[in-house]
Motif scaffolding. Structure first.
Motif, PDB file in Angstrom:
ATOM      1  N   TYR A   1       1.075  -0.968   0.173  1.00  0.00           N
ATOM      2  CA  TYR A   1       0.064  -0.026   0.140  1.00  0.00           C
ATOM      3  C   TYR A   1       0.945   1.097  -0.288  1.00  0.00           C
ATOM      4  N   CYS A   2       1.851   1.124   0.718  1.00  0.00           N
ATOM      5  CA  CYS A   2       2.777   2.486   0.831  1.00  0.00           C
ATOM      6  C   CYS A   2       4.727   1.863   1.044  1.00  0.00           C
ATOM      7  N   MET A   3       5.573   2.941   0.734  1.00  0.00           N
ATOM      8  CA  MET A   3       6.458   2.423   1.143  1.00  0.00           C
ATOM      9  C   MET A   3       7.706   3.558   1.661  1.00  0.00           C
ATOM     10  N   GLY A   4       8.601   3.260   2.341  1.00  0.00           N
ATOM     11  CA  GLY A   4       8.945   4.142   3.384  1.00  0.00           C
ATOM     12  C   GLY A   4      10.303   4.129   3.637  1.00  0.00           C
TER      13      GLY A   4
ATOM     14  N   SER B   1       7.249   8.321   3.592  1.00  0.00           N
ATOM     15  CA  SER B   1       5.656   7.661   3.025  1.00  0.00           C
ATOM     16  C   SER B   1       5.787   7.905   2.182  1.00  0.00           C
ATOM     17  N   ILE B   2       5.314   7.000   0.785  1.00  0.00           N
ATOM     18  CA  ILE B   2       4.459   7.125   0.102  1.00  0.00           C
ATOM     19  C   ILE B   2       3.300   6.295  -0.130  1.00  0.00           C
ATOM     20  N   TYR B   3       2.913   6.389  -0.725  1.00  0.00           N
ATOM     21  CA  TYR B   3       1.522   5.945  -1.219  1.00  0.00           C
ATOM     22  C   TYR B   3       1.603   6.033  -2.515  1.00  0.00           C
TER      23      TYR B   3
ATOM     24  N   GLY C   1       4.405  -0.891   3.909  1.00  0.00           N
ATOM     25  CA  GLY C   1       3.423  -1.127   4.425  1.00  0.00           C
ATOM     26  C   GLY C   1       2.324  -1.485   3.633  1.00  0.00           C
ATOM     27  N   ASP C   2       1.692  -2.606   4.092  1.00  0.00           N
ATOM     28  CA  ASP C   2       0.713  -4.003   3.506  1.00  0.00           C
ATOM     29  C   ASP C   2      -0.363  -3.192   3.455  1.00  0.00           C
ATOM     30  N   SER C   3      -0.795  -2.558   4.192  1.00  0.00           N
ATOM     31  CA  SER C   3      -1.920  -1.919   4.234  1.00  0.00           C
ATOM     32  C   SER C   3      -2.219  -0.521   4.643  1.00  0.00           C
TER      33      SER C   3
ATOM     34  N   ARG D   1       3.496   1.579  10.628  1.00  0.00           N
ATOM     35  CA  ARG D   1       3.674   0.009  11.438  1.00  0.00           C
ATOM     36  C   ARG D   1       3.957  -0.450  10.273  1.00  0.00           C
ATOM     37  N   HIS D   2       5.021  -0.264   9.405  1.00  0.00           N
ATOM     38  CA  HIS D   2       5.115  -0.922   8.005  1.00  0.00           C
ATOM     39  C   HIS D   2       6.060  -2.359   8.035  1.00  0.00           C
TER      40      HIS D   2
END
Length: 121
Positions: free
Chosen positions: A30-33, A48-50, A97-99, A107-108
């Protein structure tokens, strides 16, 4: 499961720039950071980036100096760091992050091995 591999760390003088890269095995998150941890300190959020719309979020300590971005064609996350100062010295970690909840709460779920950034005065 997402594998993340960072690169681009190194040593630089204050005022200099570095660009970190993180190759992901998949962009299904869902996002990475980016996070960082300095010696003797707790890990802290950086940016972080969506993935769906490239919305960027930054910690106050790096706003205006750091830029997070994605290359969707290469499954790669970047962190462009400008105007570095010694307080930026830390191990920088790429994370995914997966949600939506995990992203909103920073809370990746998946982590890279880290890359050292050292800024000298």
């Amino acid at each position: 499961q997402v594998q993340l591999v960072e690169s681009g760390g190194g040593s630089v003088q204050a005022g200099g720039s570095l660009r970190l890269s993180c190759v992901a095995s998949t962009f299904s998150s869902y996002c990475m950071g980016w996070f960082r941890q300095a010696p003797g300190k707790e890990r802290e959020r950086v940016a972080s980036i969506y993935i769906r719309d490239d919305t960027e979020v930054y910690a106050d300590s790096v706003k205006g100096r750091f830029t997070v971005s994605l290359d969707h064609t290469k499954n790669t996350l970047y962190l462009q760091m400008n105007s570095l100062n010694p307080e930026d010295t830390a191990v920088y970690y790429c994370a995914a992050g997966d949600s939506l909840l995990s992203c909103l709460q920073w809370r990746h779920n998946y982590w890279g091995q880290g890359t050292q950034v050292t800024v000298s005065s």
